[in-house]
Motif scaffolding. Structure first.
Motif, PDB file in Angstrom:
ATOM      1  N   ILE A  13      -4.465 -32.630  24.836  1.00 63.98           N
ATOM      2  CA  ILE A  13      -4.589 -31.277  24.281  1.00 63.98           C
ATOM      3  C   ILE A  13      -4.188 -31.281  22.811  1.00 63.98           C
ATOM      4  N   ALA A  14      -3.105 -31.974  22.490  1.00 55.16           N
ATOM      5  CA  ALA A  14      -2.624 -32.014  21.104  1.00 55.16           C
ATOM      6  C   ALA A  14      -3.643 -32.651  20.168  1.00 55.16           C
ATOM      7  N   VAL A  15      -4.210 -33.786  20.565  1.00 56.32           N
ATOM      8  CA  VAL A  15      -5.206 -34.429  19.692  1.00 56.32           C
ATOM      9  C   VAL A  15      -6.471 -33.578  19.633  1.00 56.32           C
ATOM     10  N   GLY A  16      -6.814 -32.918  20.721  1.00 57.53           N
ATOM     11  CA  GLY A  16      -7.978 -32.027  20.709  1.00 57.53           C
ATOM     12  C   GLY A  16      -7.800 -30.869  19.737  1.00 57.53           C
ATOM     13  N   ILE A  17      -6.617 -30.274  19.737  1.00 56.16           N
ATOM     14  CA  ILE A  17      -6.327 -29.185  18.790  1.00 56.16           C
ATOM     15  C   ILE A  17      -6.379 -29.718  17.360  1.00 56.16           C
ATOM     16  N   SER A  18      -5.752 -30.861  17.131  1.00 57.34           N
ATOM     17  CA  SER A  18      -5.719 -31.442  15.785  1.00 57.34           C
ATOM     18  C   SER A  18      -7.123 -31.751  15.282  1.00 57.34           C
ATOM     19  N   TRP A  19      -7.934 -32.378  16.131  1.00 55.54           N
ATOM     20  CA  TRP A  19      -9.312 -32.689  15.738  1.00 55.54           C
ATOM     21  C   TRP A  19     -10.119 -31.414  15.486  1.00 55.54           C
ATOM     22  N   THR A  20      -9.899 -30.396  16.309  1.00 54.13           N
ATOM     23  CA  THR A  20     -10.612 -29.133  16.124  1.00 54.13           C
ATOM     24  C   THR A  20     -10.269 -28.514  14.774  1.00 54.13           C
ATOM     25  N   VAL A  21      -8.986 -28.501  14.441  1.00 58.69           N
ATOM     26  CA  VAL A  21      -8.561 -27.957  13.150  1.00 58.69           C
ATOM     27  C   VAL A  21      -9.194 -28.754  12.010  1.00 58.69           C
ATOM     28  N   GLU A  22      -9.184 -30.089  12.134  1.00 58.67           N
ATOM     29  CA  GLU A  22      -9.765 -30.931  11.073  1.00 58.67           C
ATOM     30  C   GLU A  22     -11.270 -30.672  10.934  1.00 58.67           C
ATOM     31  N   LEU A  23     -11.968 -30.613  12.049  1.00 56.30           N
ATOM     32  CA  LEU A  23     -13.422 -30.377  12.004  1.00 56.30           C
ATOM     33  C   LEU A  23     -13.744 -28.966  11.513  1.00 56.30           C
ATOM     34  N   LEU A  24     -12.858 -28.017  11.789  1.00 57.10           N
ATOM     35  CA  LEU A  24     -13.036 -26.658  11.286  1.00 57.10           C
ATOM     36  C   LEU A  24     -13.054 -26.635   9.756  1.00 57.10           C
ATOM     37  N   GLN A  25     -12.395 -27.604   9.141  1.00 53.80           N
ATOM     38  CA  GLN A  25     -12.366 -27.683   7.681  1.00 53.80           C
ATOM     39  C   GLN A  25     -13.756 -27.905   7.096  1.00 53.80           C
ATOM     40  N   LEU A  26     -14.681 -28.416   7.892  1.00 54.14           N
ATOM     41  CA  LEU A  26     -16.060 -28.589   7.424  1.00 54.14           C
ATOM     42  C   LEU A  26     -16.740 -27.252   7.155  1.00 54.14           C
ATOM     43  N   THR A  27     -16.223 -26.180   7.755  1.00 56.61           N
ATOM     44  CA  THR A  27     -16.829 -24.857   7.582  1.00 56.61           C
ATOM     45  C   THR A  27     -16.407 -24.178   6.287  1.00 56.61           C
ATOM     46  N   GLY A  28     -15.308 -24.601   5.700  1.00 63.37           N
ATOM     47  CA  GLY A  28     -14.810 -23.946   4.491  1.00 63.37           C
ATOM     48  C   GLY A  28     -13.871 -22.789   4.769  1.00 63.37           C
ATOM     49  N   VAL A  29     -13.800 -22.331   6.011  1.00 67.24           N
ATOM     50  CA  VAL A  29     -12.916 -21.212   6.351  1.00 67.24           C
ATOM     51  C   VAL A  29     -11.447 -21.562   6.094  1.00 67.24           C
ATOM     52  N   PRO A  30     -10.953 -22.727   6.563  1.00 66.77           N
ATOM     53  CA  PRO A  30      -9.553 -23.052   6.263  1.00 66.77           C
ATOM     54  C   PRO A  30      -9.258 -23.140   4.764  1.00 66.77           C
ATOM     55  N   SER A  31     -10.213 -23.631   3.990  1.00 66.79           N
ATOM     56  CA  SER A  31     -10.019 -23.719   2.543  1.00 66.79           C
ATOM     57  C   SER A  31      -9.829 -22.330   1.938  1.00 66.79           C
ATOM     58  N   GLU A  32     -10.654 -21.404   2.382  1.00 65.89           N
ATOM     59  CA  GLU A  32     -10.553 -20.028   1.882  1.00 65.89           C
ATOM     60  C   GLU A  32      -9.222 -19.395   2.294  1.00 65.89           C
ATOM     61  N   LEU A  33      -8.827 -19.602   3.549  1.00 61.02           N
ATOM     62  CA  LEU A  33      -7.549 -19.056   4.017  1.00 61.02           C
ATOM     63  C   LEU A  33      -6.365 -19.734   3.332  1.00 61.02           C
ATOM     64  N   SER A  34      -6.478 -21.043   3.116  1.00 58.26           N
ATOM     65  CA  SER A  34      -5.401 -21.792   2.467  1.00 58.26           C
ATOM     66  C   SER A  34      -5.171 -21.358   1.030  1.00 58.26           C
ATOM     67  N   ALA A  35      -6.220 -20.893   0.377  1.00 56.14           N
ATOM     68  CA  ALA A  35      -6.090 -20.406  -0.994  1.00 56.14           C
ATOM     69  C   ALA A  35      -5.254 -19.132  -1.046  1.00 56.14           C
ATOM     70  N   ARG A  36      -5.183 -18.415   0.067  1.00 57.95           N
ATOM     71  CA  ARG A  36      -4.459 -17.154   0.110  1.00 57.95           C
ATOM     72  C   ARG A  36      -3.096 -17.227   0.779  1.00 57.95           C
ATOM     73  N   SER A  37      -2.849 -18.309   1.554  1.00 57.93           N
ATOM     74  CA  SER A  37      -1.631 -18.342   2.345  1.00 57.93           C
ATOM     75  C   SER A  37      -1.075 -19.761   2.451  1.00 57.93           C
ATOM     76  N   VAL A  38       0.202 -19.905   2.142  1.00 56.70           N
ATOM     77  CA  VAL A  38       0.871 -21.198   2.283  1.00 56.70           C
ATOM     78  C   VAL A  38       0.915 -21.592   3.758  1.00 56.70           C
ATOM     79  N   LEU A  39       1.170 -20.632   4.632  1.00 59.36           N
ATOM     80  CA  LEU A  39       1.218 -20.918   6.064  1.00 59.36           C
ATOM     81  C   LEU A  39      -0.140 -21.442   6.555  1.00 59.36           C
ATOM     82  N   ALA A  40      -1.224 -20.802   6.117  1.00 60.08           N
ATOM     83  CA  ALA A  40      -2.557 -21.274   6.507  1.00 60.08           C
ATOM     84  C   ALA A  40      -2.805 -22.686   5.988  1.00 60.08           C
ATOM     85  N   ARG A  41      -2.348 -22.971   4.783  1.00 61.45           N
ATOM     86  CA  ARG A  41      -2.518 -24.315   4.216  1.00 61.45           C
ATOM     87  C   ARG A  41      -1.754 -25.356   5.035  1.00 61.45           C
TER      88      ARG A  41
END
Length: 136
Positions: free
Chosen positions: A71-99
């Motif tokens: 489960i842990a590696v699945g969550i980690s991989w999902t978060v990493e692959l989500l970065q391909l969408t650009g959504v985490p980048s946009e959220l990270s620009a606004r929030s240290v916690l999101a980054r």
């Protein structure tokens, strides 16, 4: 409550997992403070998954080590692959916690280091669980 029930209780497991989460964060901060470059980045990626695993165990204390690591590696991989969408980048620009939680840029080697972290988490979880079971 018998001594056996106390050693194997979900509450005790949650407390141990919470302590392991705090120790993991401390290790990550120490590595960040004392090491630079690729070593720190790789260790941070592995520890990210170890932290996720400790949180998974805190939420579901009866999970077997292999399932918690999966489960842990699945969550980690999902978060990493989500970065391909650009959504985490946009959220990270606004929030240290999101980054901190989501990162911002996809990096394929991170997938490997997440698997290393899950393997390490599985190893420690298995050792702690075996020790607790044999102590009955």
């Amino acid at each position: 409550m018998s001594a056996r029930q106390g050693r194997d209780s979900p509450l005790r497991t949650r407390l141990l997992a919470s302590g392991a989460a705090a120790a993991t964060v401390t290790a990550g901060l120490a590595i960040t403070a004392g090491v630079e470059g690729d070593v720190a980045k790789s260790a941070g990626d592995a520890l990210y998954t170890v932290l996720v695993q400790t949180l998974v165990v805190a939420v579901a204390p009866r999970l077997k080590p292999a399932m918690a690591a999966g489960i842990a590696v699945g969550i980690s991989w999902t978060v990493e692959l989500l970065q391909l969408t650009g959504v985490p980048s946009e959220l990270s620009a606004r929030s240290v916690l999101a980054r901190l939680v989501l990162g911002s840029t996809f990096n394929p080697p991170d997938l490997f280091w997440y698997a290393v972290g899950a393997s390490f988490g599985w190893l420690i979880h298995t050792a702690v669980r075996s020790r607790r079971l044999t102590a009955r």
